[in-house]
Design a protein around this motif. Structure first.
Motif, mmCIF file in Angstrom:
data_model
loop_
_atom_site.group_PDB
_atom_site.id
_atom_site.type_symbol
_atom_site.label_atom_id
_atom_site.label_comp_id
_atom_site.label_asym_id
_atom_site.label_seq_id
_atom_site.Cartn_x
_atom_site.Cartn_y
_atom_site.Cartn_z
ATOM 1 N N ARG A 249 0.838 -1.198 0.000
ATOM 2 C CA ARG A 249 0.000 0.000 0.000
ATOM 3 C C ARG A 249 0.874 1.248 0.000
ATOM 4 N NH1 ARG A 249 -3.852 -0.083 4.882
ATOM 5 N NH2 ARG A 249 -4.389 1.955 3.993
ATOM 6 N N THR A 251 0.540 4.900 1.262
ATOM 7 C CA THR A 251 -0.184 5.878 2.055
ATOM 8 C C THR A 251 0.782 6.428 3.096
ATOM 9 O OG1 THR A 251 -2.201 6.285 3.353
ATOM 10 C CG2 THR A 251 -1.072 4.198 3.729
ATOM 11 N N THR A 252 0.310 7.303 3.948
ATOM 12 C CA THR A 252 1.211 7.909 4.922
ATOM 13 C C THR A 252 1.545 6.946 6.045
ATOM 14 O OG1 THR A 252 -0.580 8.800 6.290
ATOM 15 C CG2 THR A 252 0.203 10.170 4.457
ATOM 16 N N GLN A 255 -1.130 7.067 8.703
ATOM 17 C CA GLN A 255 -2.346 6.308 8.430
ATOM 18 C C GLN A 255 -2.142 4.822 8.735
ATOM 19 O OE1 GLN A 255 -5.371 7.194 7.729
ATOM 20 N NE2 GLN A 255 -6.166 5.133 7.391
ATOM 21 N N ALA A 328 6.203 6.518 -1.135
ATOM 22 C CA ALA A 328 5.014 7.228 -0.664
ATOM 23 C C ALA A 328 5.386 8.559 -0.025
ATOM 24 C CB ALA A 328 4.241 6.356 0.325
ATOM 25 N N GLU A 337 -3.745 7.934 -2.216
ATOM 26 C CA GLU A 337 -3.324 6.607 -1.785
ATOM 27 C C GLU A 337 -3.332 5.671 -2.988
ATOM 28 O OE1 GLU A 337 -5.534 5.032 1.457
ATOM 29 O OE2 GLU A 337 -4.948 6.624 2.847
ATOM 30 N N ILE A 393 -2.373 4.984 -8.422
ATOM 31 C CA ILE A 393 -2.845 5.912 -7.403
ATOM 32 C C ILE A 393 -4.323 6.203 -7.653
ATOM 33 C CG2 ILE A 393 -2.547 8.186 -6.342
ATOM 34 C CD1 ILE A 393 -0.162 6.353 -5.934
#
Length: 394
Positions: A249, A251-252, A255, A328, A337, A393
């Motif tokens: 994945r 993402t941050t 998160q 990321a 994301e 994305i």
């Protein structure tokens, strides 16, 4: 100007298992190394002057796709790298064969682990380190941890272990990324006997573990500077039914931490992170410099509770989770994301046509040189490509 050399050697786990300097990767490992050789472009530090070791110069159409991102890439073949003013060598993973080859190419020996250091890295790459990590966590955090793996040294021990009522998993001691694993669901049979006897003959031992009702795959990434290990980020990834890597994945970090804490509780996540950093500092840092990942999973207990298994596997090398983390943080636009994945097709042309279709169906949209939407190939894709690293994305 001094440069930092990057080299993608995905055969590292196999070379570590072999242990010697005369290792020749199988054709499939050589092919993925060649076709994804530019992968370091996406995880190298942005403040470095880098050169990536590749079998040939990147195609012009791929280089044009980098221009909107403000990126360019310098490459050199293996025969050329010995002529460069290199100040640091960054490889996917260290092993005796690669270190020997780099010395022969003319790289300064001070930039390469010695044979003794490579032996120490190999010892630490054994799955026994995972068991040690589990023992350390059991002694330092208050949490109901999974049972520790046990070592099986003979066919009779394997038979006894696998003929118990519970489902089992067997793992070769030197393996990673879902390889070298036998999911034993039906007891001891001819197929299992052949596989386990082969591992015992080559590596001397098998690690036996219970089977867990997995919910999700996770990892904590760390960095060793040679004296201290520090936390480097979280990873959430997908695997197939056999545990082989499929995708990460994008993402941050915040998160991912939020989701993991929601699943198993904030206290255990914090305690595991801190305890592993201490354990790895004591056990790994004196022998190893570079990134490493600790694979984990959330699983369902027979009572229906969700628990964390925090020592599934330790990868003493760069890994796809860290690639996704670096990508990321640097290249994904705020609020966006998606997924980073490595695809394979046994037939040339399949990935190329898929690549063209995705470019048309889901074109890239950038905001301030960061991906806000769309598909993008991180490595060149041509009519004959069988491997591809790419992102999508949403």
């Amino acid at each position: 100007m001094p440069v930092n050399l990057y080299l993608f050697n995905p055969e590292n786990d196999l070379a570590v298992a072999f242990g010697g300097i005369n290792y020749t990767p199988p054709p499939a490992a050589q092919l993925i190394g060649q076709e994804l050789s530019l992968l370091p472009l996406w995880y190298a530090r942005e403040d470095e002057e880098i050169v990536i070791c590749t079998p040939e110069a990147p195609p012009a159409d791929f280089l044009r796709t980098l221009e909107p991102l403000g990126l360019s890439v310098s490459t050199a073949t293996f025969r050329q790298i010995g002529e460069l003013p290199i100040e640091r060598v960054n490889v996917w993973g260290w092993n005796q064969a690669l270190a020997h080859r780099l010395r022969q190419s003319g790289i300064d020996e001070r930039l390469i682990p010695s044979p003794t250091q490579c032996d120490l890295i190999r010892q630490l790459s054994h799955r026994r380190l995972t068991t040690e990590a589990g023992q350390y966590l059991a002694a330092h955090i208050d949490y109901p941890l999974p049972r520790l793996p046990i070592e099986l040294h003979t066919p009779d021990e394997v038979r006894t272990f696998t003929e118990q009522n519970e489902r089992k998993v067997l793992k070769a001691p030197w393996s990673g990324s879902g390889r070298g694993i036998y999911w034993n669901l039906y007891g001891y049979d001819t197929s299992l006997a052949q596989w386990s006897n082969g591992v015992l003959q080559k590596q001397g031992v098998l690690m036996g573990e219970p089977f867990y009702d997995k919910l999700d795959d996770w990892a904590m990434e760390f960095y060793s500077d040679g004296s201290r290990v520090t936390f480097a980020g979280y990873s959430s990834f997908l695997t197939d039914d056999h545990g082989a890597y499929k995708a990460n994945r994008l993402t941050t970090d915040r998160q991912l931490e939020k989701e993991l804490c929601a699943a198993v509780g904030s206290p255990v996540v914090a305690e595991v992170k801190e305890a592993l950093a201490r354990f790895l500092t004591n056990r790994v840092a004196p022998c190893y410099t570079g990134y490493l990942g600790v694979d984990m999973m959330t699983y369902r207990t027979p009572e229906g509770d969700t628990r964390l298994h925090p020592f599934v596997e330790i990868n003493l090398r760069m890994n796809m989770g860290m690639v996704a983390r670096r990508f990321a943080d640097r290249f994904v636009a705020p609020g966006a994301e998606g997924f980073f994945r490595v695809d394979y097709s046994p037939r040339p042309g399949v990935l190329y046509h898929d690549h063209l279709a995705r470019l048309q169906k889901n074109p890239t949209r950038l905001i301030n040189k960061k991906f806000a939407q769309g598909y993008f190939a991180l490595t060149p894709v041509g009519p004959h490509s069988r491997y591809r690293a790419g992102i999508e994305i949403k």
